[in-house]
Structures are given as structure tokens and as C-alpha cells.
Design an enzyme around this catalytic site. Sequence first.
Site: not given
Length: 421
Positions: A155, A196, A232, A262, A264
Site C-alpha cells: 500500500e 501488494n 477488497h 485479499e 472479500d
Amino acid sequence: MIAHSFTLLLAATSALAGPLQRRADGLNTRAKNNGKLYFGTAVDSSGQSDSNYMNILSNSDDFGQITPANAMKWDTVERSRNSFNFGPGDAVANIAARNGQFLRCHALVWHSQLPSWVGSSGFNNATLIQVMKNHITQTVTHWKGKCGHWDVVNEALNEDGSYRSSPFYNVIGEAFLPIAFAAAAAADPDVKLYYNDYNIETPGAKASGAQRIVRLIKSYGVKIDGVGQQAHLIVGQSPSVATWTSNINAFTSLGVDVAITELDIRTKTPASSSAVAQQAIDYANSVKGCLSNTRCVGITIWDFTDKYSWIPSVFPGEGSALPWDSNLQKKQQVYNGILSGWGSGTPTATPTATPTATPTETPTSSPTSSSTTTPTATPTSSPGETVPKWQQCGGTGYEGPTQCVSGTTCTMLNQWYYQCL
Ligand SMILES: *[C@@H]1O[C@H](CO)[C@@H](O)[C@H](O)[C@H]1NC(C)=O
């Protein structure tokens, strides 16, 4: 040394092989049958004392890979300067070893969950580089041979693609990125090194920023192996297959792998039945996006159950983002959405073996319109076959073909996973 242990391992594996065993169907089985390294999940410390949780997590037909959600972050590993705590991360590495799961390690350099001493000690450029390199070197060395991937920098970007303010960027400048990757590569030349980030799953300023980072690191002559797309996502606002495909292609055309790291897909809680139906489609589309490009190596969901999801505490009123509910019951419709995204993917299956509960596909671009090779890697099967680049060729418990396609070598990533590279 690697070649030597590989030979021994193959000998042991074939001696034990006996009748060909098939894995049971599952999220990871489908992923592997489609040429991917894994389908996996994050695991946090809260789940580890929950035996029902651990039983589901340990089913490698569903989860062939795990990522520690928090246990390897800086505030756990090096809370005070040069005092290292590897215990929580070791616990996750041990789960992976016990279950034969690929371990993605996460994350070395991140502005968040960073102990305050890193930013408030008045370090100058030279000293902060030394602090950052020491953290990376100690941490990567400790889990050397256990991590298949490392998220080296997490990030680093703002939404407009510019660099985010952080102790690392503010003091070192963008050079902190290649310096971090070089330190990780020096500590473990075999682990795959990833950048990432989130909101880089669709083309735009931030995805372009991440591509700029790939080029920057390479311009220093430093290795970067992949980009993690956190994903996400939000129900009904998730990328289409066509968007996933073109965006992933834009990364892999720079000569790096992609992993969905990641995933979701959250919604307002309680989730309506139409939201759940859309969520199943959104999950399927994410899987098909990864499937569209052979260099998308696998997919990780950010824990598998709403019981331990990070979402409700960060987005109040939202959640229900995962394929298992907060009572650890499987949401069959969402689970089937993921399965259907992979297609049947079963080597022995007849062509009619697709699951019945298939959510309707969005009729977006056919994968053949993409410039890269067709995705639908045929499942590996008979041991006489050659294994394509990026696919598994060995490892404990593996019983497929071991001969790599010419130009590639069967390379150990860890004890359970050898890949043609
Ligand atoms: C800090 O030092 C590194 C390594 O010498 C250099 O690449 C970088 O540009 C320096 N940063 C600043 C802000 O001077």
C-alpha cells in the site's frame, strides 16, 4: 542442494504413490486443476483456538494456501527496535507445514501497523534505510524456505497513483521500494517478491501507479516477481471478467505474476437474498479474471468466515463478505459461485460435471479476445505429460507429472510445492 533434495523427494513420492489418489472437489482442488498454485485464505490469531475454524481451515481441498493476516506485520515482529518476536508468525507457518499449505508471507514494509518508533526517532535517510533493511533481513531470513511469497511493500500509493506519505517515502523517497526489494532478495533468493495494494483491480490512476512501481524496481536492476491485487470488493461494484482480464494483462505484460491476495466482497448486513446472488456472481467473476491469464497464480480470500472478518469493525453496517457465515456454516450459494468460476476443472470429470447451482455468467468478452495465451489451461493429469511453465511439478503429496516443458526447470518453492520456472 536444492536439486539434490528434489531428487530424493521425487524418489520418496513415487515410492509412496501407489494407486493414483484424487483430491476431493473443493475451492483449491479446482484452482489446482486449472493450473493455479492455490486457492487459499488469510488466518488470524483469533481463529487459532477455535477448533471448528481450524477444521475448515485445514481442509486443503478448499485451502491450499494461507496468509497470516497480522502475525508477520512490523508491529508484531519488531515492536521495539531490533527486538524480534517471531512466535505468532511461527504459529501460522506451522499450520501451513502441518496441512501442506503454501505460505504467503505478509507484509514487510507498510505505513500501517508500524510501531511509532520507526517514524518518530528522527532517523535520517541513511539510518532509516539501515532500520528498514535490518527489519527485512531478519524477518525474511527467519522464515526462509517457509514463505513461498513475500509481500515486500504494502500500500505505497494514494488513490490518484501518487506515493502515499509514510515514514519510508517521506525520508528515503521512492528509492525505499527498490531498496526494500533488494534486501528481501538478498535474504532469500528463492522466495517470490510481491508489491501488494488495493483498488488496483481495475485500470486507472492507482493501477498505473502500481505498474510504475514495477518498472521503477526493475529500473534499479532489482527483482520483483509479482503484484498482489488485494481485491477488497463491494457486492454489485466488483470488476467484470473483461475488466479483470485487461487489468491483469496490463500487469503481466510487464513481466510479473499477479495474485489476488485479499479477496472479500462486502455488502450491507444483513445481506439480502439478491445481494447474496450478486455476490456469488462477483466471486465467480474474480475467479474467471484470474483464470484468464496463466500468470495469475492464485487467489486468497481475506479469511473465509464472517466470524473473524475485519470488515464490520472498519465499515460499520457492512460485512457478510465471505463464503462461510459467522457461525462457520458454509454459504452454499457463494461457495458454488467460486466453484463455478473455476469451471469443472476436474481431470476425470465428464464434460457435464459442472455444478448445478451455477450463477448466471455475465456475457462479457470472451477470453480469446485477450492478447495473452488462452487461460483455460487443461488440467494436468497423466504422469507422462510435460508440465507447462508456472505449474506444479513436485512436492510432498504431489502425484502429477514431473517433467517440465522445455526451457523451464522444476524448481522448489517449498517442501510442498515445486514449480516449472
Ligand atoms: C536516500 O539514500 C538512497 C540510497 O543512497 C538514495 O537512493 C535516495 O535517493 C536517498 N533519498 C533522499 C531523499 O536523499
